[in-house]
Scaffold this active site. Structure first.
Site, short mmCIF file in Angstrom:
data_model
loop_
_atom_site.label_atom_id
_atom_site.label_comp_id
_atom_site.label_asym_id
_atom_site.label_seq_id
_atom_site.Cartn_x
_atom_site.Cartn_y
_atom_site.Cartn_z
N HIS A 1 63.46 22.84 22.42
CA HIS A 1 63.92 21.91 21.38
C HIS A 1 63.45 20.46 21.58
O HIS A 1 63.58 19.65 20.67
CB HIS A 1 65.44 21.90 21.30
CG HIS A 1 66.04 23.18 20.80
ND1 HIS A 1 65.64 23.79 19.63
CD2 HIS A 1 67.02 23.98 21.34
CE1 HIS A 1 66.34 24.91 19.46
NE2 HIS A 1 67.19 25.04 20.46
N ASP B 1 64.56 33.30 21.07
CA ASP B 1 65.85 32.63 21.15
C ASP B 1 66.54 32.69 19.79
O ASP B 1 65.88 32.68 18.76
CB ASP B 1 65.61 31.17 21.57
CG ASP B 1 66.84 30.46 22.07
OD1 ASP B 1 67.75 30.20 21.26
OD2 ASP B 1 66.91 30.15 23.27
N HIS C 1 68.08 30.41 18.40
CA HIS C 1 67.84 29.13 17.74
C HIS C 1 66.34 28.94 17.50
O HIS C 1 65.52 29.25 18.38
CB HIS C 1 68.37 27.98 18.60
CG HIS C 1 69.83 28.09 18.92
ND1 HIS C 1 70.29 28.72 20.06
CD2 HIS C 1 70.93 27.67 18.26
CE1 HIS C 1 71.62 28.68 20.08
NE2 HIS C 1 72.03 28.05 19.00
N ASP D 1 70.47 34.56 23.53
CA ASP D 1 71.70 34.17 22.87
C ASP D 1 71.88 34.81 21.50
O ASP D 1 72.73 34.40 20.72
CB ASP D 1 71.79 32.64 22.75
CG ASP D 1 70.47 31.96 22.46
OD1 ASP D 1 69.48 32.67 22.18
OD2 ASP D 1 70.41 30.72 22.51
#
Length: 392
Positions: A138, A174, A176, A263
């Site tokens: 990120h 991921d 995200h 996740d």
């Protein structure tokens, strides 16, 4: 002769910790390494420290000078009157990504590990390399975001482009969206970014839509597969296989770099995807197959997110290494054989876990409640698959 796989890890990575109550906990690395040792898949002799790189060699490939200066200052002057103002300028003032003492060195250690893994593969010293502390996807060139200070994946890709001139396919699993890596290479036709994640309509960072396809010469080298909340295993894997196989066939990369945030599991507290350990056995198997089909085996794997640090992360991350090395346990799991977690590992960590630890490598389907909207969710994901690959 090159080895099949190299495991990169530096103890300094454990210094990357935002606080005792923060969900990003480096203990998950310790748990994973310990589990691999208990099943005789990893020894101390197999663990390699990253090579020595200078800050100029690494961080300047992606990050702005003013940002690097700020991170170093905040790492040393955590109690300075000017620190809070400086932190706000560079995204280091939030609860998600607060500055902390020693932040620069810990983050630099992680970047070094990912670049070392890339070098090991690109020089032919190994076909595969694994760096579980990496995957901080990120971070942006000029600011921190989403638990990420420096973007080790982007730096490793830039290093590969600069030192070896290779075409890179970055695969992000991921939950995200891998936004930081995507935007760094948004105009680069020689770096293809692929991210499968929970739709940004409901989850941080709020990006990763199918219309994000790149700009200028990089248009068409960016792919996102956003999934509906509460997507389960079969729909997740269908979406992954249908879209990724089309992307890699069209792009024809020289090397794969994958980010293995785990996740998307139903137990994870920070997302809404409803998968089990099934996808975390399948993901590395699929990538291993594709690496040998398209890149002569060149595959670099990084860690990433994952916030059920006892029940999910150690199993998911271990499965990457077990698959990379062709360990008998990975083969047994692939055949559907029941595989138990080692008693000594369970005994060692059960008292620290806030939940009862699973006894098996794979989840019991009855432990995860099925979603009543399964058909509707699956159909929405299928419609999105067609949009992702319509131009390939």
């Amino acid at each position: 002769m090159a080895s099949d796989a190299i495991f990169i890890h530096h103890n300094g990575s454990s210094g990357y910790k935002f606080g005792e109550e923060h969900p990003f906990d480096p203990l998950r690395i310790t748990l994973t390494v310990d589990l691999l040792k208990e099943v005789n898949a990893l020894t101390d002799e197999q663990i390699e420290d990253p090579s020595s790189y200078t800050e100029e060699e690494l961080l300047s490939l992606v990050h702005r000078t003013d940002y690097l200066t700020a991170v170093k200052q905040l790492s040393e002057d955590v109690n300075s009157d000017d620190s809070s103002v400086l932190a706000q300028q560079f995204g280091l003032h939030t609860e998600d990504t607060p500055y902390f003492a020693g932040m620069h060195q810990a983050a630099l250690t992680i970047v070094s590990g990912s670049v070392a893994a890339a070098d090991a593969v690109m020089t032919g010293r190994a076909q595969h390399a694994y760096h579980i502390a990496g995957g901080l996807h990120h971070a942006f060139p000029d600011r921190a975001s989403g638990f990420c200070v420096y973007n080790d994946a982007a730096v490793a890709i830039k290093h590969i482009r600069q030192a070896y001139g290779a075409k890179v396919l970055y695969i992000d699993t991921d939950v995200h969206h891998g936004d930081g890596v995507q935007w760094v290479f948004y105009d680069d036709p020689n770096v293809c970014t692929y991210s499968i994640h929970e739709t940004g309509k409901f989850l941080f960072p709020g990006t990763g839509y199918v219309h994000e396809k790149g700009v200028d010469h990089g248009f068409g080298a960016c792919f996102n597969m956003p999934l509906e909340p509460y997507t389960e295993d079969d729909s997740w894997l269908e979406s992954f296989n249908v879209t990724l196989r089309k992307v890699i066939a069209a792009f024809q990369p020289d090397v794969i770099i994958s980010q293995h945030g785990c996740d998307a599991h139903a137990y994870d507290p920070l997302s809404h995807i409803h998968c089990s350990m099934k996808i975390y056995a399948e993901i590395p198997a699929i990538l291993h197959e594709l690496a040998h089909q398209y890149t002569n085996g060149r595959w670099v794997a990084l860690g990433g997110g994952g916030y059920d640090i006892f029940r999910v992360v150690p199993r998911a991350w271990s499965l990457v290494w077990l698959t990379m090395t062709g360990h008998p346990l990975a083969k047994a799991i692939a055949k559907g054989e029941e595989a138990m977690l080692p008693d000594r590992w369970l005994s060692r960590w059960s008292s620290m876990s806030p939940h009862q630890l699973p006894l098996k490598w794979m989840d019991d389907p009855t432990d995860i409640e099925p979603m009543p909207r399964r058909t509707e969710i699956t159909n929405k994901n299928r419609a999105m698959q067609h949009i992702v690959i319509q131009d390939l």
